[in-house]
Design a protein around this motif. Structure first.
Motif, PDB file in Angstrom:
ATOM      1  N   UNK A   1       0.834  -1.208   0.000  1.00  0.00           N
ATOM      2  CA  UNK A   1       0.000   0.000   0.000  1.00  0.00           C
ATOM      3  C   UNK A   1       0.869   1.259   0.000  1.00  0.00           C
ATOM      4  N   UNK A   2       1.947   1.236   0.754  1.00  0.00           N
ATOM      5  CA  UNK A   2       2.858   2.393   0.784  1.00  0.00           C
ATOM      6  C   UNK A   2       3.460   2.621  -0.605  1.00  0.00           C
ATOM      7  N   UNK A   3       3.834   1.524  -1.275  1.00  0.00           N
ATOM      8  CA  UNK A   3       4.349   1.657  -2.634  1.00  0.00           C
ATOM      9  C   UNK A   3       3.302   2.210  -3.581  1.00  0.00           C
ATOM     10  N   UNK A   4       2.043   1.791  -3.388  1.00  0.00           N
ATOM     11  CA  UNK A   4       0.962   2.315  -4.219  1.00  0.00           C
ATOM     12  C   UNK A   4       0.827   3.821  -4.043  1.00  0.00           C
ATOM     13  N   UNK A   5       0.855   4.299  -2.782  1.00  0.00           N
ATOM     14  CA  UNK A   5       0.749   5.739  -2.539  1.00  0.00           C
ATOM     15  C   UNK A   5       1.931   6.477  -3.151  1.00  0.00           C
ATOM     16  N   UNK A   6       3.098   5.893  -3.060  1.00  0.00           N
ATOM     17  CA  UNK A   6       4.276   6.512  -3.672  1.00  0.00           C
ATOM     18  C   UNK A   6       4.090   6.655  -5.172  1.00  0.00           C
ATOM     19  N   UNK A   7       3.604   5.585  -5.805  1.00  0.00           N
ATOM     20  CA  UNK A   7       3.392   5.623  -7.254  1.00  0.00           C
ATOM     21  C   UNK A   7       2.342   6.653  -7.642  1.00  0.00           C
ATOM     22  N   UNK A   8       1.233   6.697  -6.885  1.00  0.00           N
ATOM     23  CA  UNK A   8       0.174   7.659  -7.201  1.00  0.00           C
ATOM     24  C   UNK A   8       0.662   9.091  -7.025  1.00  0.00           C
ATOM     25  N   UNK A   9       1.460   9.321  -5.971  1.00  0.00           N
ATOM     26  CA  UNK A   9       2.013  10.657  -5.782  1.00  0.00           C
ATOM     27  C   UNK A   9       2.924  11.050  -6.931  1.00  0.00           C
ATOM     28  N   UNK A  10       3.767  10.127  -7.340  1.00  0.00           N
ATOM     29  CA  UNK A  10       4.673  10.421  -8.455  1.00  0.00           C
ATOM     30  C   UNK A  10       3.886  10.701  -9.731  1.00  0.00           C
ATOM     31  N   UNK A  11       2.822   9.944  -9.933  1.00  0.00           N
ATOM     32  CA  UNK A  11       2.017  10.186 -11.123  1.00  0.00           C
ATOM     33  C   UNK A  11       1.389  11.569 -11.083  1.00  0.00           C
ATOM     34  N   UNK A  12       0.927  11.978  -9.885  1.00  0.00           N
ATOM     35  CA  UNK A  12       0.373  13.323  -9.760  1.00  0.00           C
ATOM     36  C   UNK A  12       1.407  14.391 -10.067  1.00  0.00           C
TER      37      UNK A  12
END
Length: 301
Positions: free
Chosen positions: A76-87
Protein backbone atom coordinates in the motif's frame (compact mmCIF):
# COMPACT_ATOMS: atom_id res chain seq x y z
CA UNK A 1 -29.88 28.30 -22.78
CA UNK A 2 -27.96 26.93 -19.78
CA UNK A 3 -28.64 28.30 -16.32
CA UNK A 4 -25.81 30.23 -14.61
CA UNK A 5 -23.97 28.41 -11.84
CA UNK A 6 -24.83 29.32 -8.23
CA UNK A 7 -22.48 31.91 -6.77
CA UNK A 8 -21.16 29.42 -4.19
CA UNK A 9 -20.18 27.04 -6.99
CA UNK A 10 -18.52 29.84 -8.92
CA UNK A 11 -16.62 30.89 -5.79
CA UNK A 12 -15.51 27.34 -5.11
CA UNK A 13 -14.34 26.87 -8.70
CA UNK A 14 -12.46 30.16 -8.58
CA UNK A 15 -10.69 29.12 -5.37
CA UNK A 16 -9.86 25.69 -6.81
CA UNK A 17 -8.61 27.28 -10.01
CA UNK A 18 -6.30 29.64 -8.10
CA UNK A 19 -4.95 26.84 -5.91
CA UNK A 20 -4.38 24.50 -8.86
CA UNK A 21 -2.73 27.30 -10.86
CA UNK A 22 -0.30 28.05 -8.03
CA UNK A 23 0.51 24.40 -7.38
CA UNK A 24 0.89 23.61 -11.08
CA UNK A 25 3.27 26.50 -11.68
CA UNK A 26 5.34 25.53 -8.65
CA UNK A 27 5.61 21.91 -9.78
CA UNK A 28 6.41 22.98 -13.33
CA UNK A 29 9.17 25.20 -11.99
CA UNK A 30 10.96 22.46 -10.04
CA UNK A 31 10.96 19.96 -12.94
CA UNK A 32 9.54 16.45 -13.47
CA UNK A 33 11.77 14.44 -11.12
CA UNK A 34 11.58 16.78 -8.12
CA UNK A 35 7.89 17.34 -8.77
CA UNK A 36 7.27 13.56 -8.68
CA UNK A 37 9.37 13.16 -5.51
CA UNK A 38 7.56 15.99 -3.73
CA UNK A 39 4.10 14.64 -4.52
CA UNK A 40 5.16 11.10 -3.63
CA UNK A 41 6.40 12.32 -0.21
CA UNK A 42 3.03 13.87 0.62
CA UNK A 43 1.08 10.93 -0.81
CA UNK A 44 3.01 8.46 1.37
CA UNK A 45 2.37 10.69 4.37
CA UNK A 46 -1.31 11.50 3.88
CA UNK A 47 -2.64 8.55 1.86
CA UNK A 48 -2.52 5.93 4.67
CA UNK A 49 -4.58 8.28 6.88
CA UNK A 50 -7.51 8.43 4.45
CA UNK A 51 -10.51 6.06 4.23
CA UNK A 52 -9.09 4.81 0.93
CA UNK A 53 -6.42 2.94 2.89
CA UNK A 54 -9.10 0.69 4.43
CA UNK A 55 -10.34 -0.44 0.99
CA UNK A 56 -6.76 -0.85 -0.19
CA UNK A 57 -5.78 -3.16 2.68
CA UNK A 58 -9.03 -5.14 2.34
CA UNK A 59 -8.27 -5.76 -1.35
CA UNK A 60 -4.68 -6.75 -0.58
CA UNK A 61 -5.84 -9.22 2.06
CA UNK A 62 -8.20 -10.73 -0.50
CA UNK A 63 -5.56 -10.92 -3.23
CA UNK A 64 -2.66 -12.03 -1.02
CA UNK A 65 -4.12 -14.01 1.90
CA UNK A 66 -0.76 -15.72 2.43
CA UNK A 67 1.06 -12.44 3.10
CA UNK A 68 1.31 -10.65 6.42
CA UNK A 69 -0.37 -7.38 7.38
CA UNK A 70 3.06 -5.73 7.29
CA UNK A 71 3.55 -6.88 3.71
CA UNK A 72 0.11 -5.57 2.78
CA UNK A 73 1.00 -2.17 4.28
CA UNK A 74 4.31 -2.15 2.39
CA UNK A 75 2.52 -2.72 -0.92
CA UNK A 76 0.00 0.00 0.00
CA UNK A 77 2.86 2.39 0.78
CA UNK A 78 4.35 1.66 -2.63
CA UNK A 79 0.96 2.32 -4.22
CA UNK A 80 0.75 5.74 -2.54
CA UNK A 81 4.28 6.51 -3.67
CA UNK A 82 3.39 5.62 -7.25
CA UNK A 83 0.17 7.66 -7.20
CA UNK A 84 2.01 10.66 -5.78
CA UNK A 85 4.67 10.42 -8.46
CA UNK A 86 2.02 10.19 -11.12
CA UNK A 87 0.37 13.32 -9.76
CA UNK A 88 3.70 15.16 -9.87
CA UNK A 89 4.30 13.92 -13.41
CA UNK A 90 0.84 14.93 -14.58
CA UNK A 91 1.78 18.63 -14.77
CA UNK A 92 4.70 17.62 -17.01
CA UNK A 93 2.79 15.50 -19.53
CA UNK A 94 4.17 17.65 -22.34
CA UNK A 95 7.75 17.01 -21.16
CA UNK A 96 7.67 13.46 -19.88
CA UNK A 97 8.12 11.73 -23.24
CA UNK A 98 11.88 11.44 -23.83
CA UNK A 99 12.66 8.49 -26.07
CA UNK A 100 15.78 8.04 -28.19
CA UNK A 101 15.89 4.65 -29.90
CA UNK A 102 19.51 5.24 -30.99
CA UNK A 103 20.77 6.15 -27.51
CA UNK A 104 18.56 4.33 -24.98
CA UNK A 105 20.79 5.37 -22.05
CA UNK A 106 19.74 8.98 -22.65
CA UNK A 107 16.05 8.16 -22.77
CA UNK A 108 13.56 8.45 -19.94
CA UNK A 109 11.57 5.74 -21.72
CA UNK A 110 12.54 2.17 -22.56
CA UNK A 111 10.41 0.30 -25.11
CA UNK A 112 9.97 -3.46 -25.35
CA UNK A 113 8.09 -4.77 -28.35
CA UNK A 114 8.94 -1.74 -30.48
CA UNK A 115 8.31 -3.82 -33.61
CA UNK A 116 4.68 -4.20 -32.53
CA UNK A 117 4.28 -0.42 -32.29
CA UNK A 118 5.93 -0.01 -35.70
CA UNK A 119 3.69 -2.63 -37.28
CA UNK A 120 0.56 -0.95 -35.93
CA UNK A 121 1.70 2.38 -37.34
CA UNK A 122 2.41 1.22 -40.87
CA UNK A 123 -0.07 -1.61 -41.53
CA UNK A 124 -3.01 0.74 -42.15
CA UNK A 125 -5.33 -1.40 -40.06
CA UNK A 126 -7.27 -0.65 -36.88
CA UNK A 127 -6.19 -2.25 -33.60
CA UNK A 128 -7.42 -2.45 -30.03
CA UNK A 129 -5.00 -1.87 -27.17
CA UNK A 130 -5.72 -2.65 -23.53
CA UNK A 131 -3.81 -1.41 -20.52
CA UNK A 132 -4.25 -1.14 -16.75
CA UNK A 133 -3.84 1.38 -13.94
CA UNK A 134 -0.17 0.53 -13.48
CA UNK A 135 2.75 2.93 -12.93
CA UNK A 136 1.99 6.02 -15.05
CA UNK A 137 -0.87 4.76 -17.23
CA UNK A 138 -1.02 8.06 -19.15
CA UNK A 139 2.17 7.13 -21.02
CA UNK A 140 0.82 4.67 -23.63
CA UNK A 141 -1.49 7.33 -25.09
CA UNK A 142 1.35 9.88 -25.02
CA UNK A 143 3.66 7.37 -26.68
CA UNK A 144 1.14 6.68 -29.44
CA UNK A 145 0.74 10.37 -30.24
CA UNK A 146 4.49 11.02 -30.05
CA UNK A 147 5.22 8.17 -32.47
CA UNK A 148 2.59 9.25 -34.99
CA UNK A 149 0.15 6.42 -34.25
CA UNK A 150 -3.34 7.55 -35.20
CA UNK A 151 -5.23 6.68 -32.05
CA UNK A 152 -8.02 7.42 -29.63
CA UNK A 153 -8.38 6.76 -25.91
CA UNK A 154 -11.51 5.84 -23.96
CA UNK A 155 -11.47 7.53 -20.56
CA UNK A 156 -13.83 8.08 -17.65
CA UNK A 157 -14.08 11.73 -16.65
CA UNK A 158 -14.24 12.60 -12.91
CA UNK A 159 -17.66 13.50 -11.57
CA UNK A 160 -16.35 16.93 -10.52
CA UNK A 161 -16.69 19.20 -13.57
CA UNK A 162 -13.75 21.40 -12.57
CA UNK A 163 -11.30 18.51 -12.38
CA UNK A 164 -12.83 16.87 -15.46
CA UNK A 165 -12.04 19.97 -17.51
CA UNK A 166 -8.56 20.20 -15.98
CA UNK A 167 -7.70 16.61 -16.87
CA UNK A 168 -9.21 16.82 -20.35
CA UNK A 169 -7.30 20.00 -21.24
CA UNK A 170 -3.98 18.57 -20.03
CA UNK A 171 -4.44 15.27 -21.86
CA UNK A 172 -5.73 16.83 -25.08
CA UNK A 173 -2.38 18.57 -25.62
CA UNK A 174 -0.33 15.37 -25.76
CA UNK A 175 -2.70 12.52 -26.65
CA UNK A 176 -4.82 11.49 -29.62
CA UNK A 177 -8.60 11.70 -29.70
CA UNK A 178 -10.22 11.49 -26.28
CA UNK A 179 -13.52 9.63 -26.00
CA UNK A 180 -15.42 10.14 -22.75
CA UNK A 181 -17.13 7.02 -21.42
CA UNK A 182 -20.90 7.29 -21.76
CA UNK A 183 -23.91 5.33 -22.99
CA UNK A 184 -23.30 6.66 -26.52
CA UNK A 185 -19.50 6.28 -26.53
CA UNK A 186 -19.75 2.94 -28.34
CA UNK A 187 -20.77 4.74 -31.54
CA UNK A 188 -17.73 6.99 -31.36
CA UNK A 189 -15.49 4.00 -30.64
CA UNK A 190 -16.91 2.20 -33.67
CA UNK A 191 -16.18 5.24 -35.80
CA UNK A 192 -12.56 5.24 -34.60
CA UNK A 193 -12.04 1.65 -35.76
CA UNK A 194 -13.91 2.14 -39.03
CA UNK A 195 -11.42 4.92 -39.83
CA UNK A 196 -8.53 2.50 -39.34
CA UNK A 197 -7.34 4.11 -36.11
CA UNK A 198 -6.15 2.48 -32.90
CA UNK A 199 -8.18 2.49 -29.73
CA UNK A 200 -6.81 2.29 -26.18
CA UNK A 201 -8.97 1.06 -23.28
CA UNK A 202 -8.28 0.56 -19.56
CA UNK A 203 -9.68 -2.85 -18.61
CA UNK A 204 -8.97 -3.36 -14.90
CA UNK A 205 -12.09 -1.93 -13.27
CA UNK A 206 -15.44 -3.48 -12.36
CA UNK A 207 -18.44 -3.08 -14.64
CA UNK A 208 -21.89 -3.66 -13.21
CA UNK A 209 -23.58 -6.37 -15.25
CA UNK A 210 -20.38 -7.23 -17.12
CA UNK A 211 -18.98 -10.75 -17.62
CA UNK A 212 -17.75 -12.58 -14.53
CA UNK A 213 -14.02 -13.31 -14.55
CA UNK A 214 -11.50 -14.61 -12.03
CA UNK A 215 -8.97 -12.08 -10.75
CA UNK A 216 -6.51 -13.18 -8.06
CA UNK A 217 -8.65 -16.26 -7.53
CA UNK A 218 -11.90 -14.39 -6.85
CA UNK A 219 -14.86 -13.58 -9.14
CA UNK A 220 -15.41 -10.03 -10.29
CA UNK A 221 -17.11 -8.25 -13.16
CA UNK A 222 -15.30 -6.59 -16.04
CA UNK A 223 -16.03 -4.25 -18.92
CA UNK A 224 -16.51 -6.30 -22.14
CA UNK A 225 -16.24 -3.35 -24.56
CA UNK A 226 -12.85 -4.34 -25.97
CA UNK A 227 -13.91 -7.95 -26.62
CA UNK A 228 -17.17 -6.84 -28.23
CA UNK A 229 -15.33 -4.48 -30.56
CA UNK A 230 -12.76 -7.16 -31.39
CA UNK A 231 -15.60 -9.55 -32.26
CA UNK A 232 -17.38 -6.97 -34.39
CA UNK A 233 -14.34 -5.69 -36.31
CA UNK A 234 -12.02 -8.73 -36.18
CA UNK A 235 -9.07 -6.45 -35.50
CA UNK A 236 -5.93 -7.42 -33.53
CA UNK A 237 -5.80 -6.85 -29.77
CA UNK A 238 -2.54 -5.91 -28.04
CA UNK A 239 -1.67 -5.40 -24.39
CA UNK A 240 0.45 -2.40 -23.42
CA UNK A 241 1.73 -1.74 -19.93
CA UNK A 242 4.05 0.69 -18.18
CA UNK A 243 6.61 -0.27 -15.54
CA UNK A 244 8.10 2.41 -13.31
CA UNK A 245 11.89 2.19 -13.07
CA UNK A 246 14.35 3.92 -10.70
CA UNK A 247 15.53 7.41 -11.51
CA UNK A 248 12.26 8.71 -12.94
CA UNK A 249 12.39 6.29 -15.88
CA UNK A 250 9.79 3.96 -17.41
CA UNK A 251 9.56 0.83 -19.51
CA UNK A 252 6.67 0.47 -21.96
CA UNK A 253 5.96 -3.03 -23.24
CA UNK A 254 3.69 -4.10 -26.07
CA UNK A 255 2.56 -7.67 -26.59
CA UNK A 256 2.10 -9.35 -29.95
CA UNK A 257 -1.56 -9.71 -30.98
CA UNK A 258 -3.43 -11.75 -28.38
CA UNK A 259 -4.96 -15.01 -29.61
CA UNK A 260 -8.45 -14.56 -28.16
CA UNK A 261 -10.71 -17.60 -27.57
CA UNK A 262 -13.48 -18.28 -30.07
CA UNK A 263 -16.85 -20.01 -29.84
CA UNK A 264 -18.11 -22.98 -31.86
CA UNK A 265 -19.04 -20.65 -34.73
CA UNK A 266 -15.54 -19.20 -34.93
CA UNK A 267 -16.49 -15.83 -33.46
CA UNK A 268 -14.53 -14.23 -30.64
CA UNK A 269 -15.97 -15.46 -27.34
CA UNK A 270 -16.58 -12.32 -25.31
CA UNK A 271 -16.64 -13.83 -21.82
CA UNK A 272 -13.65 -16.11 -22.40
CA UNK A 273 -11.72 -13.29 -24.06
CA UNK A 274 -12.25 -11.03 -21.07
CA UNK A 275 -10.88 -13.80 -18.84
CA UNK A 276 -7.81 -14.04 -21.08
CA UNK A 277 -7.25 -10.28 -20.90
CA UNK A 278 -7.89 -10.19 -17.14
CA UNK A 279 -5.38 -12.99 -16.57
CA UNK A 280 -2.74 -11.02 -18.47
CA UNK A 281 -3.44 -7.97 -16.31
CA UNK A 282 -3.15 -10.13 -13.18
CA UNK A 283 0.30 -11.29 -14.31
CA UNK A 284 1.32 -7.65 -14.72
CA UNK A 285 0.02 -6.71 -11.27
CA UNK A 286 1.71 -9.67 -9.59
CA UNK A 287 5.03 -8.64 -11.07
CA UNK A 288 4.84 -5.11 -9.61
CA UNK A 289 1.96 -5.05 -7.08
CA UNK A 290 3.08 -1.75 -5.57
CA UNK A 291 2.47 -0.01 -8.91
CA UNK A 292 -1.23 -0.89 -9.20
CA UNK A 293 -4.15 1.10 -7.79
CA UNK A 294 -5.46 -1.25 -5.11
CA UNK A 295 -8.25 0.95 -3.79
CA UNK A 296 -10.70 0.24 -6.63
CA UNK A 297 -13.71 -1.88 -5.63
CA UNK A 298 -12.55 -4.49 -8.12
CA UNK A 299 -14.33 -7.46 -6.56
CA UNK A 300 -17.70 -5.80 -6.17
CA UNK A 301 -20.40 -7.93 -7.77
Amino acid sequence: MSRPLPWMTRLRNAALSAAVWALTHYLRLIGPRLSAWTCAFWARLIGPLTPIQTQTLANLELAYPDRSAAEHRAIARGMWDNLGRMGGEFVHLDRIWQFNMWEPAKSRIEVEGATQFTAMRIDGKPALVFTAHLANWELPAIAAAAQGLDSAVLFRAPDNAFFADLLFNARAQVMGNLVAASHVAVFELASVLEQGKHLGILVDQARRGGPLVQFFGHPCTTNPTIARLARLYECPVHGVRVIRLPGGRFRITCTPPIDLPRDEKGRIDIDASMQTITSIVEEWVREHPEQWTWFYKRWRI
